[in-house]
Structure formats: C-alpha cells, structure tokens
Scaffold this motif. Structure first.
Motif, short mmCIF file in Angstrom:
data_model
loop_
_atom_site.label_atom_id
_atom_site.label_comp_id
_atom_site.label_asym_id
_atom_site.label_seq_id
_atom_site.Cartn_x
_atom_site.Cartn_y
_atom_site.Cartn_z
N LYS A 213 0.83 -1.21 0.00
CA LYS A 213 0.00 0.00 0.00
C LYS A 213 0.87 1.25 0.00
O LYS A 213 0.56 2.24 -0.68
CB LYS A 213 -0.93 0.00 1.21
CG LYS A 213 -2.06 -1.01 1.14
CD LYS A 213 -2.91 -0.97 2.40
CE LYS A 213 -4.00 -2.03 2.38
NZ LYS A 213 -4.78 -2.03 3.66
N ARG A 216 2.34 1.66 -3.45
CA ARG A 216 1.30 2.16 -4.35
C ARG A 216 1.03 3.64 -4.11
O ARG A 216 0.80 4.41 -5.06
CB ARG A 216 0.02 1.33 -4.16
CG ARG A 216 -1.03 1.63 -5.22
CD ARG A 216 -2.16 0.61 -5.19
NE ARG A 216 -2.93 0.69 -3.95
CZ ARG A 216 -3.07 -0.30 -3.10
NH1 ARG A 216 -2.49 -1.47 -3.34
NH2 ARG A 216 -3.80 -0.16 -2.00
N ARG A 220 1.35 6.68 -6.77
CA ARG A 220 0.20 7.56 -7.03
C ARG A 220 0.56 9.02 -6.81
O ARG A 220 0.20 9.88 -7.63
CB ARG A 220 -0.96 7.16 -6.11
CG ARG A 220 -2.14 8.12 -6.17
CD ARG A 220 -3.30 7.63 -5.31
NE ARG A 220 -2.98 7.53 -3.91
CZ ARG A 220 -3.00 8.55 -3.06
NH1 ARG A 220 -3.33 9.77 -3.48
NH2 ARG A 220 -2.72 8.37 -1.78
#
Length: 315
Positions: A213, A216, A220
């Motif tokens: 996470k 990611r 992003r």
C-alpha cells in the motif's frame, strides 16, 4: 484554540495507553491530550478516559481515517501526533513543539532511523522497508527526509488545516511527508530514540500488505505531484519499445527496398503515438499542478490569517 494538542490514535492499546498519556502530561503539562479510539475491542478507551485524556471515537477503520477525524475536529497552534504503543519516548515532544511554535516549522519528523530503530525493531523486513521507502522518496522528490514512516510528528495549524487526507491506513505517514515536501513547507528533523513494543503488545502493521500500500501510494503521489516525470518515463519506455522493433524493419527496407513485416510496422507506429500522447499528457498535467500550487499558496495564507484572527479574538 489549544496551544498544544497531543493526538494519540489508538486501536487495542490497553497495555500501553495509560503510560503514553502519563508521559505526555509530564513532557507537555500545558497540552490537551486527545485519544481517538478506532473500534478497539479491549479497554483502551476506558483506560484513556480514566487517565485524564479527552477520548473520542472514529468508527471507520484505519489510521488514515482516524487522522482525518482528528485534523477536522481539533484546533491548536501545535499538534503532537504519537502512537499509543509506547514506542516513542515523549521526552522529545517539547523540542518538537518548540520548533513549531517558535521556529516556523510546519512539520517536525521524529527521526527513529538515525538512532535506535534498527537495533530495537525485531522485524527485519520492516527495517528494509523503511530504508527503501526513505531512499525512494528522497530520490523521486529531491529531498532529504530522515524518517518517512515515523508515527511521531509535530505539525503547525497551517499544515493540519491544509492537508487533504486521502489515505485510509498506515500509508498516511508517506502521504504527509510528500505533501509537505511538494508544497515547500518547512520540515525539521529531531532524532528520537525508538523502543520496541513491550511484551504482549502486538503491531497492527502488516509487513507485506501495508508495505505494498505504501509503495502504491508513492507511485500515485509521484503521478499526481510530478506528472511530467511520471508520464515522461512511460513515454521513454514506449518510444524505446517502438524503436526497438522498428529498426530491424527499417534496416530490412534499406537492404531489400521492401517492407515484409507490415503488422510490426503498424504496431510500432501506434506505440510511438502512445509515447507522444504520454509526453503531452505529462506536459499538460504539469501545468495543472503548477496552477494547483498557486491555489494552495493562496489557501495557506487564508488559513494562517484564520489562526491569527483566532488569537486576536482571545486577546
């Protein structure tokens, strides 16, 4: 408005929360201590209330959701955020608060990685992950943050009221750091000691799922904050693929005067068009990011004015 607010997000920290509150009160006698319980199934909330903290609840699970609630509800000149697991000595909190209140810091990072973290933490993949995330962010965003994922931080009023919380879980620390770096906020580091959780206290951080996470989130935010770099990388990759397959077709044409691999040629053209589109997308979005940064500076000035007006009303 509080002068100093200590924010303690908690989930099943009955074993340690009383000590964290006691240490917070000793380190910052003038502070208001807030404990936000995140659906604990033990006696965390009752123990915190008995210890004298202001106890509130966030019913959406996840540390990011808890911090969003805290930042919405509490007004203070300085915020000290610390985990409820007693891994951070509160003796450093006064120095961190001083940097916010008297030295214009927007975010103060409690740097574990420069002291005892790697010897105290018994989870080797956590150590590797922290080092990897720190290196990635410092490289991608051209900064020098010593500890990206620490749960011990201090914030200014301006940071708290301008920070848009997008993450739900433990990746929130990464998001905070990149937000501050991108918006040219003053970030200071205070080296703090780290101690591993006491026996019987269990970490809620999953090394692999939460680690992915965080990765990611970095990708992003790099896309959102540095779109020209992000889409430029994709444009370069696509252009190299297109050129790699096109060159043999071109050499064959020079030798024979014919093109026998028309499907390859067509695909190469489409891939190169995609590369050009990616490049222009990066350029367009980069312009939007510049405009958003201008808007942020205006909003930040308005938030600072609100803080000053609040002080004037008290006077």
């Amino acid at each position: 408005m509080d002068k100093i607010a200590v924010l303690i997000p908690c989930y099943n920290e009955a074993k340690t929360i009383e000590k964290v509150i006691k240490d917070s009160r000793e380190a910052l006698p003038e502070a208001v201590i807030y404990v936000y319980d995140n659906n604990s199934t033990d006696d965390t909330a009752a123990i915190a209330e008995k210890a004298g903290a202001v106890v509130r609840h966030e019913y959406m699970q996840g540390k990011g959701n808890v911090i969003r609630r805290m930042f919405r509800e509490i007004d203070a000149h300085c915020y000290i955020m610390v985990d409820g697991d007693d891994t951070y000595p509160m003796e450093y909190a006064a120095e961190m608060a001083d940097k916010v209140l008297n030295h214009n810091s927007d975010m103060v990072v409690g740097d574990r990685l420069s002291s005892t973290y790697f010897t105290e933490n018994k989870r080797p993949f956590h150590n590797f992950g922290n080092s990897m995330v720190r290196s990635a962010i410092n490289h991608l965003f051209d900064c020098d943050i010593k500890d990206i994922m620490t749960g011990f931080r201090a914030f200014s009023y301006g940071f708290v009221k301008s920070f848009p919380v997008m993450s739900k879980g433990f990746e929130i620390e990464t998001e905070m750091t990149i937000f501050a770096v991108f918006n040219h906020m003053q970030i200071d580091n205070v080296i703090v000691e780290y101690r591993d959780r006491p026996e019987g206290s269990v970490s809620k951080l999953n090394t692999y799922s939460d680690g992915f996470k965080v990765i990611r989130t970095i990708i992003r935010l790099y896309r959102d904050y540095k779109p020209f770099g992000f889409f430029g990388i994709w444009a370069l990759i696509l252009a190299c693929i297109s050129a790699g397959f096109f060159i043999p077709v071109l050499l064959e044409f020079f030798e024979t005067g014919k093109v026998d691999k028309f499907p390859t040629l067509i695909v190469c053209c489409f891939v190169m068009i995609a590369a050009i589109q990616a490049l222009f997308a990066g350029m367009t979005l980069s312009h939007e990011v510049t405009n958003n940064r201008r808007d942020f500076e205006y909003r930040f000035k308005q938030i600072s004015k609100q803080e000053r007006d609040s002080d004037n009303e008290k006077c």
